[in-house]
Scaffold this motif. Structure first.
Motif, PDB file in Angstrom:
ATOM      1  N   GLN A 288       0.812  -1.215   0.000  1.00 36.51           N
ATOM      2  CA  GLN A 288       0.000   0.000   0.000  1.00 36.51           C
ATOM      3  C   GLN A 288       0.849   1.271   0.000  1.00 36.51           C
ATOM      4  OE1 GLN A 288      -3.319   0.025  -0.376  1.00 36.51           O
ATOM      5  NE2 GLN A 288      -3.267  -2.222  -0.520  1.00 36.51           N
ATOM      6  N   ARG A 289       2.160   1.107  -0.091  1.00 36.52           N
ATOM      7  CA  ARG A 289       3.110   2.222  -0.176  1.00 36.52           C
ATOM      8  C   ARG A 289       3.047   3.139   1.043  1.00 36.52           C
ATOM      9  NH1 ARG A 289       4.021   3.778  -6.557  1.00 36.52           N
ATOM     10  NH2 ARG A 289       3.911   1.642  -7.358  1.00 36.52           N
ATOM     11  N   ARG A 290       2.880   2.542   2.214  1.00 32.69           N
ATOM     12  CA  ARG A 290       2.859   3.311   3.452  1.00 32.69           C
ATOM     13  C   ARG A 290       4.234   3.384   4.097  1.00 32.69           C
ATOM     14  NH1 ARG A 290      -2.683   0.865   4.520  1.00 32.69           N
ATOM     15  NH2 ARG A 290      -3.926   2.245   3.210  1.00 32.69           N
ATOM     16  N   VAL A 291       5.206   2.712   3.480  1.00 33.04           N
ATOM     17  CA  VAL A 291       6.581   2.748   3.975  1.00 33.04           C
ATOM     18  C   VAL A 291       7.463   3.318   2.869  1.00 33.04           C
ATOM     19  CG1 VAL A 291       8.496   1.404   4.869  1.00 33.04           C
ATOM     20  CG2 VAL A 291       6.144   0.722   5.413  1.00 33.04           C
ATOM     21  N   GLN A 292       8.215   4.353   3.183  1.00 30.64           N
ATOM     22  CA  GLN A 292       9.037   5.021   2.190  1.00 30.64           C
ATOM     23  C   GLN A 292      10.416   4.368   2.088  1.00 30.64           C
ATOM     24  OE1 GLN A 292       7.625   7.503   0.281  1.00 30.64           O
ATOM     25  NE2 GLN A 292       5.830   6.834   1.450  1.00 30.64           N
ATOM     26  N   GLY A 293      10.936   4.321   0.874  1.00 26.70           N
ATOM     27  CA  GLY A 293      12.279   3.804   0.668  1.00 26.70           C
ATOM     28  C   GLY A 293      12.389   3.077  -0.656  1.00 26.70           C
ATOM     29  N   ALA A 294      13.600   3.055  -1.199  1.00 26.04           N
ATOM     30  CA  ALA A 294      13.837   2.363  -2.466  1.00 26.04           C
ATOM     31  C   ALA A 294      14.115   0.880  -2.260  1.00 26.04           C
ATOM     32  CB  ALA A 294      15.019   3.013  -3.192  1.00 26.04           C
ATOM     33  N   ARG A 295      14.645   0.530  -1.085  1.00 22.83           N
ATOM     34  CA  ARG A 295      14.974  -0.860  -0.761  1.00 22.83           C
ATOM     35  C   ARG A 295      14.413  -1.148   0.635  1.00 22.83           C
ATOM     36  NH1 ARG A 295      19.097  -3.316  -3.596  1.00 22.83           N
ATOM     37  NH2 ARG A 295      20.019  -4.278  -1.740  1.00 22.83           N
ATOM     38  N   ILE A 296      13.441  -2.038   0.682  1.00 25.07           N
ATOM     39  CA  ILE A 296      12.706  -2.278   1.928  1.00 25.07           C
ATOM     40  C   ILE A 296      12.762  -3.759   2.291  1.00 25.07           C
ATOM     41  CG2 ILE A 296      10.476  -2.099   3.089  1.00 25.07           C
ATOM     42  CD1 ILE A 296       9.736   0.112   1.094  1.00 25.07           C
ATOM     43  N   GLY A 297      13.148  -4.036   3.521  1.00 18.94           N
ATOM     44  CA  GLY A 297      13.105  -5.386   4.053  1.00 18.94           C
ATOM     45  C   GLY A 297      11.784  -5.615   4.772  1.00 18.94           C
ATOM     46  N   VAL A 298      11.186  -6.773   4.556  1.00 12.53           N
ATOM     47  CA  VAL A 298       9.910  -7.115   5.188  1.00 12.53           C
ATOM     48  C   VAL A 298      10.058  -8.457   5.881  1.00 12.53           C
ATOM     49  CG1 VAL A 298       7.477  -7.666   4.812  1.00 12.53           C
ATOM     50  CG2 VAL A 298       8.565  -5.855   3.469  1.00 12.53           C
ATOM     51  N   ILE A 299       9.801  -8.487   7.171  1.00 10.21           N
ATOM     52  CA  ILE A 299       9.844  -9.755   7.891  1.00 10.21           C
ATOM     53  C   ILE A 299       8.468 -10.411   7.814  1.00 10.21           C
ATOM     54  CG2 ILE A 299      10.244 -10.894  10.095  1.00 10.21           C
ATOM     55  CD1 ILE A 299      12.267  -8.761  10.760  1.00 10.21           C
ATOM     56  N   LEU A 300       8.405 -11.527   7.083  1.00  9.56           N
ATOM     57  CA  LEU A 300       7.182 -12.335   7.013  1.00  9.56           C
ATOM     58  C   LEU A 300       7.181 -13.229   8.250  1.00  9.56           C
ATOM     59  CD1 LEU A 300       7.134 -13.303   3.228  1.00  9.56           C
ATOM     60  CD2 LEU A 300       5.783 -11.531   4.373  1.00  9.56           C
ATOM     61  N   SER A 301       6.354 -12.873   9.219  1.00  9.77           N
ATOM     62  CA  SER A 301       6.505 -13.411  10.565  1.00  9.77           C
ATOM     63  C   SER A 301       6.142 -14.883  10.713  1.00  9.77           C
ATOM     64  CB  SER A 301       5.685 -12.576  11.552  1.00  9.77           C
ATOM     65  OG  SER A 301       4.332 -12.495  11.125  1.00  9.77           O
ATOM     66  N   GLY A 302       5.212 -15.395   9.904  1.00  5.37           N
ATOM     67  CA  GLY A 302       4.833 -16.789  10.076  1.00  5.37           C
ATOM     68  C   GLY A 302       3.958 -17.319   8.959  1.00  5.37           C
ATOM     69  N   GLY A 303       3.791 -18.622   8.949  1.00  6.04           N
ATOM     70  CA  GLY A 303       3.006 -19.265   7.902  1.00  6.04           C
ATOM     71  C   GLY A 303       2.038 -20.309   8.407  1.00  6.04           C
ATOM     72  N   ASN A 304       1.577 -20.143   9.655  1.00  4.61           N
ATOM     73  CA  ASN A 304       0.666 -21.127  10.235  1.00  4.61           C
ATOM     74  C   ASN A 304      -0.777 -20.722   9.963  1.00  4.61           C
ATOM     75  OD1 ASN A 304       2.696 -22.815  11.386  1.00  4.61           O
ATOM     76  ND2 ASN A 304       3.029 -21.232  12.928  1.00  4.61           N
ATOM     77  N   VAL A 305      -1.365 -21.326   8.946  1.00  2.00           N
ATOM     78  CA  VAL A 305      -2.686 -20.945   8.460  1.00  2.00           C
ATOM     79  C   VAL A 305      -3.661 -22.099   8.645  1.00  2.00           C
ATOM     80  CG1 VAL A 305      -4.003 -20.161   6.462  1.00  2.00           C
ATOM     81  CG2 VAL A 305      -1.620 -19.473   6.726  1.00  2.00           C
ATOM     82  N   ASP A 306      -4.862 -21.768   9.093  1.00  2.00           N
ATOM     83  CA  ASP A 306      -5.956 -22.738   9.118  1.00  2.00           C
ATOM     84  C   ASP A 306      -6.506 -22.855   7.690  1.00  2.00           C
ATOM     85  OD1 ASP A 306      -8.185 -24.292   9.440  1.00  2.00           O
ATOM     86  OD2 ASP A 306      -9.015 -23.116  11.115  1.00  2.00           O
ATOM     87  N   LEU A 307      -6.127 -23.891   6.974  1.00  2.00           N
ATOM     88  CA  LEU A 307      -6.490 -24.015   5.571  1.00  2.00           C
ATOM     89  C   LEU A 307      -7.991 -24.225   5.363  1.00  2.00           C
ATOM     90  CD1 LEU A 307      -3.523 -26.191   4.254  1.00  2.00           C
ATOM     91  CD2 LEU A 307      -3.827 -23.708   4.091  1.00  2.00           C
ATOM     92  N   SER A 308      -8.701 -24.567   6.441  1.00  2.00           N
ATOM     93  CA  SER A 308     -10.154 -24.732   6.315  1.00  2.00           C
ATOM     94  C   SER A 308     -10.890 -23.398   6.416  1.00  2.00           C
ATOM     95  CB  SER A 308     -10.674 -25.674   7.404  1.00  2.00           C
ATOM     96  OG  SER A 308     -10.519 -25.087   8.689  1.00  2.00           O
ATOM     97  N   ALA A 309     -10.140 -22.318   6.704  1.00  2.00           N
ATOM     98  CA  ALA A 309     -10.782 -21.008   6.883  1.00  2.00           C
ATOM     99  C   ALA A 309     -10.047 -19.923   6.126  1.00  2.00           C
ATOM    100  CB  ALA A 309     -10.826 -20.671   8.381  1.00  2.00           C
ATOM    101  N   LEU A 310      -9.623 -20.225   4.900  1.00  2.00           N
ATOM    102  CA  LEU A 310      -8.941 -19.216   4.108  1.00  2.00           C
ATOM    103  C   LEU A 310      -9.883 -18.077   3.750  1.00  2.00           C
ATOM    104  CD1 LEU A 310      -6.820 -21.354   1.594  1.00  2.00           C
ATOM    105  CD2 LEU A 310      -6.012 -20.061   3.574  1.00  2.00           C
ATOM    106  N   PRO A 311      -9.404 -16.834   3.869  1.00  2.00           N
ATOM    107  CA  PRO A 311     -10.288 -15.686   3.615  1.00  2.00           C
ATOM    108  C   PRO A 311     -10.594 -15.475   2.137  1.00  2.00           C
ATOM    109  CG  PRO A 311      -8.076 -14.913   4.064  1.00  2.00           C
ATOM    110  CD  PRO A 311      -8.080 -16.396   4.323  1.00  2.00           C
ATOM    111  N   PHE A 312      -9.907 -16.168   1.239  1.00  2.00           N
ATOM    112  CA  PHE A 312     -10.150 -15.994  -0.186  1.00  2.00           C
ATOM    113  C   PHE A 312     -10.475 -17.313  -0.868  1.00  2.00           C
ATOM    114  CE2 PHE A 312      -5.576 -15.560   0.825  1.00  2.00           C
ATOM    115  CZ  PHE A 312      -5.097 -16.776   0.367  1.00  2.00           C
ATOM    116  N   ALA A 313     -10.920 -18.304  -0.087  1.00  2.00           N
ATOM    117  CA  ALA A 313     -11.259 -19.616  -0.662  1.00  2.00           C
ATOM    118  C   ALA A 313     -12.597 -19.553  -1.394  1.00  2.00           C
ATOM    119  CB  ALA A 313     -11.327 -20.657   0.437  1.00  2.00           C
TER     120      ALA A 313
END
Length: 313
Positions: A288-313
């Motif tokens: 959403q371009r709310r963080v300024q900078g040409a080179r930005i690091g993003v920490i993807l904190s986790g991947g534990n998802v309830d696959l039976s309740a996906l918000p875009f299924a």
């Protein structure tokens, strides 16, 4: 260890957890760069053991215990990722783990905790209920509390993710991490501030914006049972994390529920990796371009998802 961790504490944590934790990869996507208007470098803690960065802090805290304290076992309260991380760390150390989890914690996270051999105690989905229940468990068991975020060893362990990122990618303008209790963001701020010129930015759901409000008002203002798809970001800042974030001048940006879901879907579709909604919050802030900078690091904190309740299924 001093009450507020230092970069040396983070370096010691990295050495302590090295036999157990993964050095997670950094991934990029030209499509996402185009959407964000910047080069974006994703630190993939969704590929960490137990599926989240939380293993770093829990492992450091458990492995730092004296033998006498470790024999008493460990306990915590958590909606899932810290719970699973502590359960795994305790199993690796060969000690008991008692985990207080809210009734609305995702089923996949509770299953992971139980799979690592921990005892789960259910509580109501409020901070007050968590604190009352963990107090009872500690009194009954004599276990050592390993707080999800308001613990210097936990914060130092979480900071090892940013320590690795600094060695993997040069010249970042900003590093973005999601914020709930603030352990990851605090550790990130300490490591990033010591090792680079990059700013540290916290990302938070609009529906659970207690960190933004707290830092703006200069005092901890917890949310009252916030409702957000980012189930791992419903806690309030602790005294240690609040102090670190204020001292470091960390800014917070917020994103809507729709933006979280959209970011989660984009990362799944374009990068072919699974992230949970809480991880999508930091991605959404950049998309959403709310963080300024040409080179930005993003920490993807986790991947534990309830696959039976996906918000875009």
């Amino acid at each position: 260890m001093s009450p507020l961790p230092t970069i040396e504490d983070i370096r010691r944590a990295a050495e302590r957890i090295a036999p157990h934790a993964h050095v997670t990869p950094v991934m990029t996507s030209r499509t996402i760069d185009g959407i964000a208007g910047a080069r974006v470098f994703f630190k993939c803690e969704n590929l960490q053991r137990a599926g989240a960065f939380k293993f770093r802090g829990a492992c450091n805290a458990v492995m730092a215990l004296s033998d006498d304290k470790a024999r008493r076992g460990v306990a915590t309260h958590s909606s899932g990722n810290h719970a699973a991380a502590l359960a795994l760390a305790a199993r690796l150390r060969g000690v008991a783990a008692h985990i207080v989890m809210p009734a609305n914690a995702p089923a996949v996270k509770r299953a992971a905790v139980e799979g690592y051999g921990a005892r789960v105690v259910t509580c109501a989905p409020t901070l007050r209920s968590r604190e009352e229940t963990i107090a009872r468990v500690l009194a009954e068991t004599g276990a050592v509390l390993v707080h999800p975020y308001n613990d210097a060893h936990v914060i130092a362990g979480q900071g090892t993710a940013a320590l690795e990122l600094a060695s993997q990618v040069d010249g970042l303008d900003a590093v973005v991490a999601p914020v709930s209790g603030g352990g990851l963001l605090s550790g990130t701020a300490i490591a990033t501030g010591a090792l680079s010129r990059a700013r540290t930015v916290g990302a938070e759901p609009e529906a659970a914006d207690d960190a933004a409000r707290s830092l703006r008002e200069g005092k901890i203002l917890p949310s009252n049972d916030p409702t957000t798809i980012a189930d791992g970001l419903r806690s309030a800042l602790g005294e240690l994390t609040f102090a670190i974030l204020r001292e470091r001048g960390v800014g917070i940006v917020t994103v809507s529920e729709d933006e979280i879901v959209q970011a989660m879907r984009v990362v799944w579709e374009r990068m072919k990796i699974v992230i949970e909604p809480s991880a999508a919050v930091s991605a959404a802030a950049v998309l959403q371009r709310r963080v300024q900078g040409a080179r930005i690091g993003v920490i993807l904190s986790g991947g534990n998802v309830d696959l039976s309740a996906l918000p875009f299924a």
